[in-house]
Design an enzyme around this catalytic site. Sequence first.
Site, PDB file in Angstrom:
ATOM      1  N   ARG A  85       1.011  -1.099  -0.134  1.00 25.53           N
ATOM      2  CA  ARG A  85       0.134   0.010  -0.031  1.00 25.53           C
ATOM      3  C   ARG A  85       0.800   1.241  -0.050  1.00 25.53           C
ATOM      4  O   ARG A  85       0.454   2.152  -0.687  1.00 25.53           O
ATOM      5  CB  ARG A  85      -0.784   0.108   1.137  1.00 25.53           C
ATOM      6  N   TYR A  86       1.721   1.259   0.877  1.00 25.32           N
ATOM      7  CA  TYR A  86       2.877   2.694   1.042  1.00 25.32           C
ATOM      8  C   TYR A  86       3.882   2.161   0.019  1.00 25.32           C
ATOM      9  O   TYR A  86       4.320   1.161  -0.192  1.00 25.32           O
ATOM     10  CB  TYR A  86       2.903   2.657   2.290  1.00 25.32           C
ATOM     11  N   ARG A  89       7.111   0.269   2.167  1.00 23.23           N
ATOM     12  CA  ARG A  89       6.890  -1.028   2.963  1.00 23.23           C
ATOM     13  C   ARG A  89       5.633  -1.887   2.723  1.00 23.23           C
ATOM     14  O   ARG A  89       4.816  -1.353   2.100  1.00 23.23           O
ATOM     15  CB  ARG A  89       6.536  -0.374   4.540  1.00 23.23           C
ATOM     16  N   CYS A  98      -3.999 -18.264  14.499  1.00 22.36           N
ATOM     17  CA  CYS A  98      -3.740 -17.310  15.930  1.00 22.36           C
ATOM     18  C   CYS A  98      -4.108 -18.380  16.938  1.00 22.36           C
ATOM     19  O   CYS A  98      -4.734 -19.223  16.828  1.00 22.36           O
ATOM     20  CB  CYS A  98      -4.410 -16.186  15.849  1.00 22.36           C
ATOM     21  N   CYS A 102      -9.349 -13.641  17.896  1.00 19.91           N
ATOM     22  CA  CYS A 102     -10.427 -12.505  18.335  1.00 19.91           C
ATOM     23  C   CYS A 102     -11.461 -12.193  17.836  1.00 19.91           C
ATOM     24  O   CYS A 102     -11.594 -11.876  16.363  1.00 19.91           O
ATOM     25  CB  CYS A 102      -9.439 -11.137  18.287  1.00 19.91           C
ATOM     26  N   CYS A 105     -11.369  -9.028  15.062  1.00 18.65           N
ATOM     27  CA  CYS A 105     -10.431  -9.077  14.106  1.00 18.65           C
ATOM     28  C   CYS A 105     -10.603  -8.426  12.708  1.00 18.65           C
ATOM     29  O   CYS A 105     -11.526  -8.723  12.149  1.00 18.65           O
ATOM     30  CB  CYS A 105      -9.777 -10.736  13.648  1.00 18.65           C
ATOM     31  N   ARG A 107      -8.898  -9.140  10.031  1.00 15.68           N
ATOM     32  CA  ARG A 107      -8.770 -10.027   9.082  1.00 15.68           C
ATOM     33  C   ARG A 107      -9.696 -11.046   9.220  1.00 15.68           C
ATOM     34  O   ARG A 107      -9.339 -12.524   8.913  1.00 15.68           O
ATOM     35  CB  ARG A 107      -7.453 -10.197   8.612  1.00 15.68           C
ATOM     36  N   ASP A 266     -11.650  -0.982  12.283  1.00 17.22           N
ATOM     37  CA  ASP A 266     -11.921  -0.806  11.034  1.00 17.22           C
ATOM     38  C   ASP A 266     -13.534  -1.354  10.772  1.00 17.22           C
ATOM     39  O   ASP A 266     -14.115  -1.888  11.369  1.00 17.22           O
ATOM     40  CB  ASP A 266     -11.411  -1.936  10.161  1.00 17.22           C
ATOM     41  N   ASP A 303      -7.719   3.532   9.795  1.00 18.36           N
ATOM     42  CA  ASP A 303      -7.194   3.160   8.869  1.00 18.36           C
ATOM     43  C   ASP A 303      -8.273   3.102   7.614  1.00 18.36           C
ATOM     44  O   ASP A 303      -9.353   2.847   8.123  1.00 18.36           O
ATOM     45  CB  ASP A 303      -6.987   1.394   8.925  1.00 18.36           C
ATOM     46  N   LYS A 310      -3.341   4.884   6.715  1.00 14.70           N
ATOM     47  CA  LYS A 310      -3.960   5.080   8.057  1.00 14.70           C
ATOM     48  C   LYS A 310      -3.537   6.634   8.300  1.00 14.70           C
ATOM     49  O   LYS A 310      -2.488   7.296   7.919  1.00 14.70           O
ATOM     50  CB  LYS A 310      -2.791   4.652   9.232  1.00 14.70           C
TER      51      LYS A 310
HETATM   52  C1  LIG Z   1      -0.439  -0.446   8.894  1.00 19.35           C
HETATM   53  C2  LIG Z   1       0.039  -0.866   7.519  1.00 19.35           C
HETATM   54  C3  LIG Z   1       1.551  -0.699   7.103  1.00 19.35           C
HETATM   55  C4  LIG Z   1       2.458   0.065   8.250  1.00 19.35           C
HETATM   56  O1  LIG Z   1       2.286   1.221   8.550  1.00 19.35           O
HETATM   57  P1  LIG Z   1       2.885   2.033   9.505  1.00 19.35           P
HETATM   58  O2  LIG Z   1       2.185   3.119  10.073  1.00 19.35           O
HETATM   59  O3  LIG Z   1       4.303   2.273   9.008  1.00 19.35           O
HETATM   60  O4  LIG Z   1       3.088   1.063  11.064  1.00 19.35           O
HETATM   61  C5  LIG Z   1       2.068  -1.004   5.908  1.00 19.35           C
HETATM   62  N1  LIG Z   1       1.263  -1.701   5.221  1.00 19.35           N
HETATM   63  C6  LIG Z   1      -0.160  -1.898   5.344  1.00 19.35           C
HETATM   64  C7  LIG Z   1      -0.912  -2.473   4.380  1.00 19.35           C
HETATM   65  C8  LIG Z   1      -0.660  -1.349   6.613  1.00 19.35           C
HETATM   66  O5  LIG Z   1      -2.060  -1.728   6.724  1.00 19.35           O
HETATM   67  S1  SF4 Z   2      -6.533  -9.748  15.772  1.00 21.24           S
HETATM   68 FE1  SF4 Z   2      -6.711 -11.382  14.285  1.00 21.24          FE
HETATM   69  S2  SF4 Z   2      -4.714 -11.673  13.376  1.00 21.24           S
HETATM   70 FE2  SF4 Z   2      -4.395 -10.687  15.267  1.00 21.24          FE
HETATM   71  S3  SF4 Z   2      -4.280 -12.157  16.932  1.00 21.24           S
HETATM   72 FE3  SF4 Z   2      -6.484 -11.597  16.974  1.00 21.24          FE
HETATM   73  S4  SF4 Z   2      -7.526 -13.195  15.493  1.00 21.24           S
HETATM   74 FE4  SF4 Z   2      -5.251 -13.270  15.145  1.00 21.24          FE
END
Ligand SMILES: *Cc1c(COP(=O)(O)O)cnc(C)c1O
Ligand code: SF4
Length: 346
Positions: A85-86, A89, A98, A102, A105, A107, A266, A303, A310
């Site tokens: 995305r960025y 990184r 996991c 959670c 979550c 995801r 989210d 986010d 973010k």
């Molecule tokens: C949160 C996130 C990051 C890392 O973001 P930082 O602000 O540097 O911690 C990188 N890629 C994605 C897709 C993210 O959701």
């Molecule tokens: S928030 Fe989602 S990815 Fe993170 S530990 Fe919990 S279930 Fe796993």
Amino acid sequence: MQYIKYTSATNYKKATNIESSKSIDLVSSRYPVRLTDYYAGLIRQPDDAIWKQCMPDVRELEDADQCLDPLAEDILSPVSGLIHRYPDRVVLLVSNRCPVYCRFCMRKRLVGCGDAPMTEADLYKALEYIAAHPSIHDVILSGGDPLMLDDESLSLILSGLRMIAHVAIIRIGTRVPVTLPARITPGLCTLLKQYHPLYINTHFNHPAEISADSAAACTLLADAGIQLGNQTVLLKGVNDSVDIMRELMVGLLSLRVKPYYLHQMDLVKGTAHFRTSVRTGLEIMRGLRGHISGMAVPHYVIDLPGGKGKVAVLPDDCVIQGTTLHLRTYTGERVIYQDITTDPQE
Ligand SMILES: *Cc1c(COP(=O)(O)O)cnc(C)c1O
Ligand code: SF4
């Protein structure tokens, strides 16, 4: 790649004496339920802060109008398991598993579903992609939980990344210190410290998660020279109060864990009953800044949907009118500050 041999999974119905009901079974068939003996042992009573985070709730199925993937992670994925995305990184989704699922979550669409780790073929494709993009300096291992992989698989990933000269920083996002602290062994720390600079962001949400065991896990990691951060999710009925948040953030700092992000929840399907308003989040932030060590204050971030990234949000303690700043101190006092300096480029 392989997951760790994992013996501490516990049956949530037995662990909590929950009445088996058709609706709860329906939830757990849609969104998997998993607990560790350790984490279940932190529950003091039904519906407490630990219970709410890990026990299935019918409201997960009643939340119909939200999106499975609001952050558009699937669209931002040029190769399987990698989110770019960025510019500098990427996130690598190396695990689907996991120790505890959670209920909030972000995801939810992925974790526990299929339950397969990244394949070696996918890992090599992701490594090739990273190697071909010199702008990528920072690789974040996420999932699921990367530390659910066995040591050999982790070595494969970390050594693969360290062969790419332009990858400066490796980060691991993991809730294992909170939900399965026994996984953090001296052996694991010896492995991890070969790949410095390595950062670990863990995920404590409530002071009740700070126990002798989770503290020992953080100490082992910190003693291995690993910088520890923490990402907390703001959760209704769990940690949406100034007092709880202060205790949590100050407690983390004492474990050598630096609070990094406080996440606005989210807009993920199945999690609406956990979401607070942003106004509540801002009030909590106002209750932190100045009142506790500045080292213990996280960034409150939203986010944005659509993968826009973010954004840090702050209470409106600064209104700028020309060179006059109308500021509000942590005690609530209004102060005017004149910005008398002119920079040469202006
Ligand atoms: C949160 C996130 C990051 C890392 O973001 P930082 O602000 O540097 O911690 C990188 N890629 C994605 C897709 C993210 O959701
Ligand atoms: S928030 Fe989602 S990815 Fe993170 S530990 Fe919990 S279930 Fe796993």
